[in-house]
Motif scaffolding. Structure first.
Motif, mmCIF file in Angstrom:
data_model
loop_
_atom_site.group_PDB
_atom_site.id
_atom_site.type_symbol
_atom_site.label_atom_id
_atom_site.label_comp_id
_atom_site.label_asym_id
_atom_site.label_seq_id
_atom_site.Cartn_x
_atom_site.Cartn_y
_atom_site.Cartn_z
ATOM 1 N N HIS A 1 2.234 -14.661 6.822
ATOM 2 C CA HIS A 1 3.195 -14.020 6.177
ATOM 3 C C HIS A 1 4.039 -13.232 7.176
ATOM 4 O O HIS A 1 5.020 -12.682 7.476
ATOM 5 C CB HIS A 1 3.818 -12.729 4.605
ATOM 6 C CG HIS A 1 2.876 -11.338 5.011
ATOM 7 N ND1 HIS A 1 0.851 -11.249 4.925
ATOM 8 C CD2 HIS A 1 3.126 -10.553 5.795
ATOM 9 C CE1 HIS A 1 0.860 -9.646 5.897
ATOM 10 N NE2 HIS A 1 1.530 -9.700 5.871
ATOM 11 N N HIS B 1 6.666 -6.466 -11.548
ATOM 12 C CA HIS B 1 5.875 -6.609 -10.322
ATOM 13 C C HIS B 1 4.342 -5.351 -10.859
ATOM 14 O O HIS B 1 3.788 -5.715 -10.324
ATOM 15 C CB HIS B 1 6.940 -6.187 -9.054
ATOM 16 C CG HIS B 1 7.115 -6.668 -8.697
ATOM 17 N ND1 HIS B 1 6.480 -8.162 -7.824
ATOM 18 C CD2 HIS B 1 8.485 -7.421 -8.920
ATOM 19 C CE1 HIS B 1 7.608 -8.227 -6.994
ATOM 20 N NE2 HIS B 1 8.654 -8.002 -8.093
ATOM 21 N N GLN C 1 12.775 -5.055 -12.828
ATOM 22 C CA GLN C 1 12.093 -5.784 -11.047
ATOM 23 C C GLN C 1 10.761 -4.434 -11.441
ATOM 24 O O GLN C 1 9.583 -5.461 -10.874
ATOM 25 C CB GLN C 1 13.012 -5.154 -10.631
ATOM 26 C CG GLN C 1 11.960 -5.777 -8.782
ATOM 27 C CD GLN C 1 12.201 -6.555 -8.716
ATOM 28 O OE1 GLN C 1 12.804 -8.054 -9.670
ATOM 29 N NE2 GLN C 1 12.207 -7.864 -7.353
ATOM 30 N N PRO D 1 9.029 -5.354 -4.473
ATOM 31 C CA PRO D 1 9.903 -6.582 -3.176
ATOM 32 C C PRO D 1 11.554 -6.453 -3.750
ATOM 33 O O PRO D 1 11.496 -6.910 -4.884
ATOM 34 C CB PRO D 1 8.729 -7.714 -4.433
ATOM 35 C CG PRO D 1 7.455 -6.602 -4.835
ATOM 36 C CD PRO D 1 7.585 -6.014 -4.717
ATOM 37 N N GLY D 2 11.428 -6.589 -2.926
ATOM 38 C CA GLY D 2 13.607 -6.580 -2.729
ATOM 39 C C GLY D 2 13.853 -5.787 -2.865
ATOM 40 O O GLY D 2 15.292 -5.467 -3.444
ATOM 41 N N HIS D 3 13.460 -4.314 -2.110
ATOM 42 C CA HIS D 3 14.284 -3.245 -2.647
ATOM 43 C C HIS D 3 15.661 -3.409 -1.731
ATOM 44 O O HIS D 3 15.715 -2.206 -1.912
ATOM 45 C CB HIS D 3 12.822 -2.083 -2.383
ATOM 46 C CG HIS D 3 12.312 -2.490 -0.802
ATOM 47 N ND1 HIS D 3 12.957 -1.999 0.141
ATOM 48 C CD2 HIS D 3 11.329 -3.022 -0.455
ATOM 49 C CE1 HIS D 3 12.871 -2.367 1.567
ATOM 50 N NE2 HIS D 3 11.164 -2.808 0.875
ATOM 51 N N CYS E 1 10.640 1.767 -2.608
ATOM 52 C CA CYS E 1 10.645 0.450 -1.107
ATOM 53 C C CYS E 1 9.120 0.230 -2.017
ATOM 54 O O CYS E 1 8.528 -0.372 -0.670
ATOM 55 C CB CYS E 1 10.504 1.535 0.083
ATOM 56 S SG CYS E 1 11.828 2.025 0.675
ATOM 57 N N THR F 1 9.507 -12.299 5.797
ATOM 58 C CA THR F 1 9.533 -11.760 4.349
ATOM 59 C C THR F 1 10.226 -10.279 4.048
ATOM 60 O O THR F 1 9.922 -9.615 5.377
ATOM 61 C CB THR F 1 8.733 -12.282 3.320
ATOM 62 O OG1 THR F 1 7.668 -11.703 4.865
ATOM 63 C CG2 THR F 1 8.401 -12.973 3.536
ATOM 64 N N GLN F 2 10.169 -9.129 3.272
ATOM 65 C CA GLN F 2 10.174 -7.851 3.299
ATOM 66 C C GLN F 2 9.001 -6.731 2.823
ATOM 67 O O GLN F 2 8.790 -7.624 1.738
ATOM 68 C CB GLN F 2 11.506 -8.092 2.516
ATOM 69 C CG GLN F 2 12.541 -6.582 1.998
ATOM 70 C CD GLN F 2 12.959 -6.171 1.528
ATOM 71 O OE1 GLN F 2 13.066 -6.283 0.221
ATOM 72 N NE2 GLN F 2 14.586 -5.284 2.165
ATOM 73 N N ASP F 3 8.960 -6.545 3.842
ATOM 74 C CA ASP F 3 7.900 -5.449 3.631
ATOM 75 C C ASP F 3 7.974 -4.361 2.725
ATOM 76 O O ASP F 3 8.559 -3.873 2.353
ATOM 77 C CB ASP F 3 7.644 -4.319 4.983
ATOM 78 C CG ASP F 3 7.768 -5.912 6.194
ATOM 79 O OD1 ASP F 3 6.864 -6.226 6.172
ATOM 80 O OD2 ASP F 3 7.704 -5.143 7.653
ATOM 81 N N THR F 4 7.045 -4.147 1.885
ATOM 82 C CA THR F 4 7.094 -2.619 1.134
ATOM 83 C C THR F 4 5.586 -2.248 1.685
ATOM 84 O O THR F 4 4.334 -2.279 2.099
ATOM 85 C CB THR F 4 6.320 -3.712 -0.233
ATOM 86 O OG1 THR F 4 5.041 -4.719 -0.376
ATOM 87 C CG2 THR F 4 7.779 -4.698 -0.727
#
Length: 467
Positions: free
Chosen positions: A285, A198, A194, A252-254, A249, A290-293
């Motif tokens: 967004h 990225h 992962q 993405p997808g953490h 974190c 969506t998930q924050d990074t």
């Protein structure tokens, strides 16, 4: 940079992993003298030079009086009290983790903040640039790294991997993505697919060192609070647990739910209110699930920096200050190539380059001092030879003694003719014929400080042997 944008916290707590026994056993680590100045004095001067007006010092109950006495008397006399110093005292009998400390002082932290461990001596030039990097890139964590220092010829190299880290960096963005202690690595550094997906341009370094100077965004305190409330085993260590969590974190997808305060949405909110907000612009967004990074950055300093967590680094720091390798100077009066206090009595004595002689020390006739630090109120007999040594305060050395490659603690009495490559704890008497015993004792205390304390061994047990 306004000092009010960042609060500064000095963790003036003793670190059980620092391998400095037995020399710092009877005094707080931040009060350990480097070129006759406490480590803490260098940190306070660094902050003064950078324009800060206040600092919060976290210390343990047993150490407060000594540290406060220095700050309130010696430090303010020397520097006219340029910094407002506040203390937070830990009453715990046992050591607590650095994250636990941040949790304890959470109500005092109102802005982005800097954390400095009590081991660090660094020239101040990096602070403004590091703060700008953190603020300008909306970073959650910015940590200072410095190239591994090569020991001088007077300081013996060690192969200890305790303070070596494998650091994974993204070459294009200065992001730090992973940090693994060398002691935890068996065969190779494992990097997730992962992460590579990225961040394809990564490089792994083991020649950079963590200065343990960190800049955090204020929301990290909210994260620590949530972790304390929701976890059966909360995070306790900044380096071992908090930083790895923040680094994770970034990907993405953490899978980690971050506090609402973790994302700066000021610019996005403005864009979302415009008529141009579409699925193709950066603000879209905001209304998506969506998930924050976050971002975690590094600042690589080329200026002077050293962490005093080993005997080797402690010795090196003394050499560096005495020889002018850093911008900080000893308090003693400067000579052509050394520093000798005006109240020291050193005639007729040979004091070579890169030496520091403390106030009211008396060196007898025909003494020779080379590349060494001599503390305050010391008394040497005649024909004493000191080379590549660090001698603290109130040390008495009898005639015709030679000391080389050694560190001598406070209030030591040396009667033997030779001390070589040793560390002598404060309060001991070294009698004739037992230098080898003292050397072995210091080695035991250095490598097994928790199993055998110098306070458990009375000085008379050493001084009466072979006397």
């Amino acid at each position: 940079m306004s000092s009010y944008e960042f609060q500064v916290i000095i963790l003036a707590v003793d670190n059980t992993s620092a391998k400095l026994g037995p020399i710092d056993e009877n005094l707080p680590h931040v009060m350990l003298p480097v070129a006759n100045r406490p480590i803490l004095s260098y940190q306070l001067e660094m902050l003064e030079r950078s324009g800060f007006k206040s600092v919060l010092i976290v210390t343990q109950d047993y150490a407060q009086n000594r540290i406060a006495a220095y700050v309130n008397q010696v430090y303010k006399d020397q520097n006219q009290g340029k910094l407002e110093v506040e203390f937070f005292v830990l009453k715990d009998q046992n050591q607590i983790g650095t994250c636990e400390i941040l949790y304890r002082i959470r109500e005092k932290i109102r802005t982005n903040f800097m954390v400095i461990t009590g081991n660090l001596i660094a020239d101040e030039g990096f602070i403004r640039q590091m703060a700008d990097l953190h603020r300008g890139n909306d970073s959650s964590l910015t940590m200072m790294l410095y190239p591994k220092k090569v020991a001088t010829t007077e300081v013996k190299e060690t192969t200890d991997s305790t303070y070596v880290d494998y650091i994974v960096l993204d070459e294009k963005t200065n992001r730090i993505l992973q940090m693994e202690p060398a002691t935890d690595i068996e065969d190779a550094v494992l990097v997730s697919k992962q992460m590579l997906r990225h961040f394809p341009n990564i490089v792994v370094n083991n020649n950079l060192q963590d200065a343990q100077f960190y800049v955090f965004s204020r929301w990290v305190i909210d994260l620590i609070i949530e972790e304390q409330k929701t976890k059966n085993i909360p995070i306790t260590s900044i380096k071992k647990q908090l930083i790895p969590l923040l680094l994770q974190c970034q990907i993405p997808g953490h899978g980690k739910k971050l506090p609402a305060t973790s994302v700066n949405r000021t610019q996005d909110l403005a864009l979302s209110m415009s008529t141009s907000a579409t699925p193709f612009n950066p603000s879209y967004h905001i209304n998506q699930n969506t998930q924050d990074t976050i971002k975690c950055l590094t600042y690589l300093t080329n200026g002077y920096s050293i962490n005093i967590n080993t005997i080797q680094n402690y010795t090196q720091a003394n050499r560096d200050v005495a020889s002018g390798q850093t911008s900080y100077k000893p308090y003693e009066a400067p000579g052509k190539n050394n520093y000798i206090d005006v109240k020291a009595q050193v005639a007729p004595t040979s004091v070579g380059a890169d030496c520091v002689i403390g106030t009211e020390s008396i060196l007898g006739p025909k003494c020779s001092v080379k590349k060494s630090i001599i503390g305050k109120h010391c008394k040497f007999g005649q024909s004493v030879r000191i080379e590549n040594a660090i001698i603290m305060d109130y040390v008495t050395i009898e005639d015709h003694c030679g000391i080389s490659g050694s560190i001598i603690g406070n209030n030591v009495y040396i009667k033997t003719k030779s001390v070589k490559d040793s560390q002598i704890a404060s309060g001991f008497t070294v009698s004739k014929g037992n230098a080898l015993i003292t050397h072995l004792l210091s080695s035991i205390l250095t490598y097994f400080p928790t199993q055998l304390k110098s306070t458990d061994l009375k000085s008379k047990q050493i001084s009466n042997q072979l006397d």
